[in-house]
Design an enzyme around this catalytic site. Sequence first.
Site, PDB file in Angstrom:
ATOM      1  N   HIS A   1      41.551  44.197  46.941  1.00  0.00           N
ATOM      2  CA  HIS A   1      42.303  43.407  45.937  1.00  0.00           C
ATOM      3  C   HIS A   1      41.949  44.070  44.394  1.00  0.00           C
ATOM      4  CE1 HIS A   1      44.068  40.059  48.033  1.00  0.00           C
ATOM      5  NE2 HIS A   1      43.152  39.944  48.689  1.00  0.00           N
TER       6      HIS A   1
ATOM      7  N   HIS B   1      35.565  36.880  54.227  1.00  0.00           N
ATOM      8  CA  HIS B   1      35.283  35.464  53.375  1.00  0.00           C
ATOM      9  C   HIS B   1      34.521  34.588  54.305  1.00  0.00           C
ATOM     10  CE1 HIS B   1      38.242  35.926  49.716  1.00  0.00           C
ATOM     11  NE2 HIS B   1      37.752  37.049  49.865  1.00  0.00           N
TER      12      HIS B   1
HETATM   13 FE   LIG Z   1      38.003  39.124  49.155  1.00  0.00          FE
HETATM   14 FE   LIG Z   2      39.431  41.808  50.480  1.00  0.00          FE
END
Ligand SMILES: [Fe+2]
Ligand SMILES: [Fe+2]
Lengths: 266, 266, 266, 266
Positions: free
Chosen positions: D68, D178
């Site tokens: 990201h 995550h």
């Molecule tokens: Fe992330």
């Molecule tokens: Fe990521």
Amino acid sequence: MRILFIGDVMGEAGQEMFVETVPVLKRSLHPQLTIANGENATRGRGINEKVYKKLLKAGADVITMGNHTWDNQEIQEFIGSTKKLIRPANFSAGQVPGKGYTIVNVNGTKVGVLDMQGRVFMNPSDDPFAVAEEIISQLEKETPVIFVDFHGEATSEKEAFAWNFDGRVSAVVGTHTHVQTNDARILPQGTAFLSDVGFTGPYDGILGMRRSSVIRRFKNQMPTRFEVETSGGQTLGAVVIDVDDQTGRAKKIRNIRVDPDHPFME
Amino acid sequence: MRILFIGDVMGEAGQEMFVETVPVLKRSLHPQLTIANGENATRGRGINEKVYKKLLKAGADVITMGNHTWDNQEIQEFIGSTKKLIRPANFSAGQVPGKGYTIVNVNGTKVGVLDMQGRVFMNPSDDPFAVAEEIISQLEKETPVIFVDFHGEATSEKEAFAWNFDGRVSAVVGTHTHVQTNDARILPQGTAFLSDVGFTGPYDGILGMRRSSVIRRFKNQMPTRFEVETSGGQTLGAVVIDVDDQTGRAKKIRNIRVDPDHPFME
Amino acid sequence: MRILFIGDVMGEAGQEMFVETVPVLKRSLHPQLTIANGENATRGRGINEKVYKKLLKAGADVITMGNHTWDNQEIQEFIGSTKKLIRPANFSAGQVPGKGYTIVNVNGTKVGVLDMQGRVFMNPSDDPFAVAEEIISQLEKETPVIFVDFHGEATSEKEAFAWNFDGRVSAVVGTHTHVQTNDARILPQGTAFLSDVGFTGPYDGILGMRRSSVIRRFKNQMPTRFEVETSGGQTLGAVVIDVDDQTGRAKKIRNIRVDPDHPFME
Amino acid sequence: MRILFIGDVMGEAGQEMFVETVPVLKRSLHPQLTIANGENATRGRGINEKVYKKLLKAGADVITMGNHTWDNQEIQEFIGSTKKLIRPANFSAGQVPGKGYTIVNVNGTKVGVLDMQGRVFMNPSDDPFAVAEEIISQLEKETPVIFVDFHGEATSEKEAFAWNFDGRVSAVVGTHTHVQTNDARILPQGTAFLSDVGFTGPYDGILGMRRSSVIRRFKNQMPTRFEVETSGGQTLGAVVIDVDDQTGRAKKIRNIRVDPDHPFME
Ligand SMILES: [Fe+2]
Ligand SMILES: [Fe+2]
Ligand SMILES: [Fe+2]
Ligand SMILES: [Fe+2]
Ligand SMILES: [Fe+2]
Ligand SMILES: [Fe+2]
Ligand SMILES: [Fe+2]
Ligand SMILES: [Fe+2]
């Protein structure tokens, strides 16, 4: 000069079609250079030395490969000792044998032949844009005539590659989908382009593989070892490109499909 | 009967090409039914009601969609109230509005039109083979004339689908890759097949998107919002299929590509 | 009741670890039901009858599977005749043998055991949310105690599945990544959740496969047939869940990892 | 020396959790170097300068990124002018701003911090093994203490990377899924490894995103713009690694998860 390119030759069926049809095409079209993609030549998976030599004898001057390059382990033994067999140039740098491009002499004119592989919907490889930039920058010093086999799945990547190198290479011809596209054109700066030349092999298989097995696999998602289709006739996918030897610009591109529904008319 | 199908109409450029060219094609080819894929019709992303009506007015009888069906949220408001707009039938059962097939009346003959989406290299959807089996089993009771738009990426899945339903549907025509293929044929049991009909829109974009943006994206892998290419001419991808109204078998299939290099000859 | 679940048992190393450690765990933890994922039990690829029986004898009451279900063809012969071996329930409806869930009787209490597979980064399968909705709706009529092995790659899909069925099943335990996660919790409505329980097999392999082969493959991208790692010690991934027999709500969840660095303390 | 690493800080919720918890962790654990992954720090998508400075002020010495990186365009303006913010080193060579590693001085000891991204199930990037080989070969000349954030999806790729560089770097800590894994260990040659440290943000979201939106998306496959979950408490994923300053070998690794069910005990 006129270049003839033949798409993915597949299995014995493809070899036979190649041996029968390429001489006919050559008599009719008079190419000075004949290139073929051989990634499926030996039983659909890679190429061994025997088949490699068979294709050369039948008229190929250079063999390109693709994602199936290493399927037949035998290739590792002889790819390093020939200038007529190349694998995608953006395979992991320094990790695999063989080369990604070659320069052949065609009646006194050098022709660079470059094999590249896409990254979209395919196994990871080095950046095809960056690797090609480096190789083409070198080849340009030797000759304006450069032919690229871009082995890839996604139409977007093939088009982007061709437009990016428009005017710097004579032709970008796609392989891998095994289906010939109908988008042959010459881009504004002189690069001939065809998204996919299609394959050479069983006309009634699915991409050349046994129809019944592939359909069953799509339905039950069970692991299957596909074999080359044995029933039915054969198809051949090809493209002919005329290049100005001095400028390297393409003057004409014509895609050719031969199959039981479309016999080749000399 | 003769069916004309037009591939993914893309943005204003594609709409204009459609409005200009489809009437010409119709005058020349006299199709009784005209179908168009409209998944990219509004600015490249989905379709809104205004553009939907524009395409109908310009000659489309049925609009099919694909993976971009929901890109323009407006469609959720009107897809449920029309029989002329369908989305892939194997979208998550019971979770989305609209239908995946329709039956239209063409001079007294019913024609089933079915929209399907592939699963290879695409977002998840229900099994296209299973869903189509169920719908086709129903449609067969109504009419032998069934037309399928198979919206998919992988050539293998498109071929497998067509061979699997050979003889049960009149035609399987692929969309989504935006590049017309050169493999039009009639399978042994009577199903006309073309892997991809190609798209309708900017000839000098990459799949119709702005060339410079797409190339930059391939090089730097940064997120980009693509817009439809605005420079250059337009292309149109189409296919014409002749079907025996009684048996539903295809008698002829011909793919058509119109672009600045290949103007349509009436 | 207390349920013990053991993650993907891999090859002979995993079998041995299972045979040695599960009895110790049972003596210490006193589970009433022991479930194990067996998709890699026979040489890393699927499971044959001999190994299936070995795991039952060593303490498993139910065996679940995953994407490697069909790797060992022998399973097709016996999966249909046992209630103790299930494969993902969202495998292509009607195309494959076996069942996706089972009901076992644990001291008078029925327990539903459901095997599901994810669709993100995995081979296509039917919609896990829709298929589970249907099966769970049925199981709920029989018993409030329902255990789900969700075999998947993406953490997002596993979490979404668990939250979606929170309060309707007793536990959602992930498998497939071969690495135990540290997110065991009980969701607000009473469903115990662990993204992945980890695998059971060679501690010094890569996901249990021979380390040197996997590293080489990442570097050269050449096709390789992976074998189970033979050197080094073993690891075992497990989770213990306490469920209220009346309500089906989980009361406690505890993940367990046994390996040379963390021997099991009774 | 002791290194504290904090996983993907997500949105305002993650920032707040970071600001509240990191000082507590530091008071308790006394790390000499604190690194945080900030790829989701600004509204879940990338990082802007304000948030970057906020995280530094709250205790981070170096910020790493991931897939990201470019979601918030503002980063392009300041990533080039700071040594405390790095993006994956195997992003397209020469096509993007910023650097993939940095060397920080910790009480007289140099520490190399390297950010890498995986290629399995992720957007294309340069070969992480080859790129890391080159950078690590350089860093080794400067210092034996090297910390790697490997941002990737597949457990196999993370394990293969860590084993490949075992003994040459002090730690390989994964991010991106995550979800914290429970596989912290020190490999035989001295490299500390944890597949994934987990993220920092909403405990009741799905990977931190709004639960209801993500579930709906899995069911209907319609395009959705996800927002960070706003309800519920917060979680924080961290790992603490003790490294021998002279040899660079890890002496200890401990993963830490803080959430409403597991408050941090000083
Ligand atoms: Fe992330
Ligand atoms: Fe990521
Ligand atoms: Fe091929
Ligand atoms: Fe290929
Ligand atoms: Fe499209
Ligand atoms: Fe599409
Ligand atoms: Fe497994
Ligand atoms: Fe698996």
